[in-house]
Scaffold this motif. Structure first.
Motif, PDB file in Angstrom:
ATOM      1  N   GLU A   1      17.674 -19.105 -26.859  1.00 11.87           N
ATOM      2  CA  GLU A   1      18.521 -20.264 -26.560  1.00 11.87           C
ATOM      3  C   GLU A   1      18.942 -20.260 -25.090  1.00 11.87           C
ATOM      4  OE1 GLU A   1      20.755 -23.758 -26.918  1.00 11.87           O
ATOM      5  OE2 GLU A   1      19.057 -22.963 -28.027  1.00 11.87           O
ATOM      6  N   LYS A   2      19.254 -19.095 -24.551  1.00 10.43           N
ATOM      7  CA  LYS A   2      19.607 -18.979 -23.133  1.00 10.43           C
ATOM      8  C   LYS A   2      18.421 -19.419 -22.268  1.00 10.43           C
ATOM      9  CE  LYS A   2      19.698 -15.048 -20.717  1.00 10.43           C
ATOM     10  NZ  LYS A   2      20.065 -13.755 -20.142  1.00 10.43           N
ATOM     11  N   ASP A   3      17.221 -19.010 -22.634  1.00 10.70           N
ATOM     12  CA  ASP A   3      16.014 -19.407 -21.910  1.00 10.70           C
ATOM     13  C   ASP A   3      15.846 -20.929 -21.943  1.00 10.70           C
ATOM     14  OD1 ASP A   3      13.298 -18.947 -20.685  1.00 10.70           O
ATOM     15  OD2 ASP A   3      12.642 -19.697 -22.646  1.00 10.70           O
ATOM     16  N   ARG A   4      16.083 -21.518 -23.109  1.00 12.02           N
ATOM     17  CA  ARG A   4      15.957 -22.977 -23.243  1.00 12.02           C
ATOM     18  C   ARG A   4      16.971 -23.695 -22.363  1.00 12.02           C
ATOM     19  NH1 ARG A   4      18.277 -27.038 -24.944  1.00 12.02           N
ATOM     20  NH2 ARG A   4      20.043 -25.954 -25.862  1.00 12.02           N
ATOM     21  N   LYS A   5      18.219 -23.219 -22.360  1.00 12.07           N
ATOM     22  CA  LYS A   5      19.276 -23.840 -21.556  1.00 12.07           C
ATOM     23  C   LYS A   5      18.976 -23.716 -20.058  1.00 12.07           C
ATOM     24  CE  LYS A   5      23.711 -23.266 -23.309  1.00 12.07           C
ATOM     25  NZ  LYS A   5      24.816 -22.363 -23.697  1.00 12.07           N
ATOM     26  N   PHE A   6      18.504 -22.532 -19.643  1.00  8.75           N
ATOM     27  CA  PHE A   6      18.186 -22.338 -18.237  1.00  8.75           C
ATOM     28  C   PHE A   6      17.043 -23.263 -17.818  1.00  8.75           C
ATOM     29  CE2 PHE A   6      15.911 -20.340 -14.726  1.00  8.75           C
ATOM     30  CZ  PHE A   6      16.948 -20.174 -13.816  1.00  8.75           C
ATOM     31  N   SER A   7      15.996 -23.335 -18.623  1.00  6.06           N
ATOM     32  CA  SER A   7      14.855 -24.194 -18.306  1.00  6.06           C
ATOM     33  C   SER A   7      15.269 -25.658 -18.191  1.00  6.06           C
ATOM     34  CB  SER A   7      13.753 -24.045 -19.356  1.00  6.06           C
ATOM     35  OG  SER A   7      13.194 -22.752 -19.282  1.00  6.06           O
ATOM     36  N   ALA A   8      16.226 -26.083 -18.998  1.00  7.14           N
ATOM     37  CA  ALA A   8      16.703 -27.462 -18.943  1.00  7.14           C
ATOM     38  C   ALA A   8      17.459 -27.748 -17.644  1.00  7.14           C
ATOM     39  CB  ALA A   8      17.602 -27.748 -20.151  1.00  7.14           C
ATOM     40  N   MET A   9      17.946 -26.712 -16.974  1.00  7.76           N
ATOM     41  CA  MET A   9      18.671 -26.880 -15.711  1.00  7.76           C
ATOM     42  C   MET A   9      17.731 -26.939 -14.500  1.00  7.76           C
ATOM     43  SD  MET A   9      21.721 -24.139 -16.509  1.00  7.76           S
ATOM     44  CE  MET A   9      22.244 -24.072 -14.810  1.00  7.76           C
ATOM     45  N   VAL A  10      16.463 -26.593 -14.710  1.00  6.57           N
ATOM     46  CA  VAL A  10      15.494 -26.545 -13.620  1.00  6.57           C
ATOM     47  C   VAL A  10      14.869 -27.923 -13.430  1.00  6.57           C
ATOM     48  CG1 VAL A  10      13.332 -25.532 -12.803  1.00  6.57           C
ATOM     49  CG2 VAL A  10      14.999 -24.106 -14.021  1.00  6.57           C
ATOM     50  N   GLU A  11      14.977 -28.439 -12.213  1.00  2.37           N
ATOM     51  CA  GLU A  11      14.354 -29.721 -11.888  1.00  2.37           C
ATOM     52  C   GLU A  11      12.881 -29.538 -11.539  1.00  2.37           C
ATOM     53  OE1 GLU A  11      14.850 -32.862  -8.286  1.00  2.37           O
ATOM     54  OE2 GLU A  11      16.677 -32.421  -9.431  1.00  2.37           O
ATOM     55  N   SER A  12      12.566 -28.511 -10.737  1.00  2.00           N
ATOM     56  CA  SER A  12      11.178 -28.241 -10.370  1.00  2.00           C
ATOM     57  C   SER A  12      11.009 -26.777  -9.985  1.00  2.00           C
ATOM     58  CB  SER A  12      10.732 -29.135  -9.215  1.00  2.00           C
ATOM     59  OG  SER A  12      11.554 -28.943  -8.080  1.00  2.00           O
ATOM     60  N   ARG A  13       9.806 -26.269 -10.232  1.00  2.00           N
ATOM     61  CA  ARG A  13       9.451 -24.893  -9.871  1.00  2.00           C
ATOM     62  C   ARG A  13       8.367 -24.952  -8.803  1.00  2.00           C
ATOM     63  NH1 ARG A  13      11.199 -20.894 -13.525  1.00  2.00           N
ATOM     64  NH2 ARG A  13      12.070 -21.741 -15.448  1.00  2.00           N
ATOM     65  N   HIS A  14       8.475 -24.037  -7.846  1.00  2.00           N
ATOM     66  CA  HIS A  14       7.527 -24.025  -6.737  1.00  2.00           C
ATOM     67  C   HIS A  14       6.871 -22.661  -6.583  1.00  2.00           C
ATOM     68  CE1 HIS A  14       9.072 -27.957  -5.598  1.00  2.00           C
ATOM     69  NE2 HIS A  14      10.254 -27.469  -5.891  1.00  2.00           N
ATOM     70  N   GLY A  15       6.851 -21.885  -7.640  1.00  2.00           N
ATOM     71  CA  GLY A  15       6.178 -20.596  -7.636  1.00  2.00           C
ATOM     72  C   GLY A  15       7.097 -19.442  -7.971  1.00  2.00           C
ATOM     73  N   THR A  16       6.527 -18.451  -8.615  1.00  2.00           N
ATOM     74  CA  THR A  16       7.239 -17.233  -8.987  1.00  2.00           C
ATOM     75  C   THR A  16       6.371 -16.051  -8.588  1.00  2.00           C
ATOM     76  OG1 THR A  16       8.361 -18.311 -10.828  1.00  2.00           O
ATOM     77  CG2 THR A  16       8.177 -15.917 -10.930  1.00  2.00           C
TER      78      THR A  16
END
Length: 119
Positions: A54-69
């Motif tokens: 659930e924490k992973d889902r909530k964090f992902s919902a806060m991300v607008e865009s990813r530019h690499g990891t």
């Protein structure tokens, strides 16, 4: 899986930004996650795999865009390992930024039972 195998698989999942898949495959049901600070809407400590998902889902919902990891090669000692994780991302309502953290994991019976992040 051995600690080395778990570390290698987790690093690969993180490099591909497949965090949910990593949780499903590599974590024990009784795992715990400890953040460096408490963020609004998140506890400093999250117990049990379902809560971590659930924490992973909530964090992902806060991300607008990813530019690499990027993920360093894991360092392994006994039943623990760590690596440096850097995420280049834009969170909703914030400027684009790079978040770098030291990620430390403990493995028992082939599954991750503990993760802790340091910034």
């Amino acid at each position: 899986m051995t600690v080395d195998q778990v570390a290698t698989h987790l690093a690969d999942y993180c490099r591909k930004e497949q965090f949910t898949q990593a949780l499903k495959e590599l974590y024990a049901e009784n795992a715990v996650s400890i953040e460096p600070v408490e963020f609004p809407g998140f506890d400093k400590e999250t117990k049990r795999l379902a809560a971590m998902m659930e924490k992973d889902r909530k964090f992902s919902a806060m991300v607008e865009s990813r530019h690499g990891t990027t993920v360093s090669d894991p360092l392994i000692a006994g039943n623990s390992f760590c690596f440096v994780l850097t995420m280049d991302m834009k969170m909703k309502g914030r400027d684009r930024e790079k978040l770098t953290e030291l990620c430390v994991y403990v493995v028992e019976d082939g599954k991750i039972i503990s993760e802790q992040f340091f910034m």
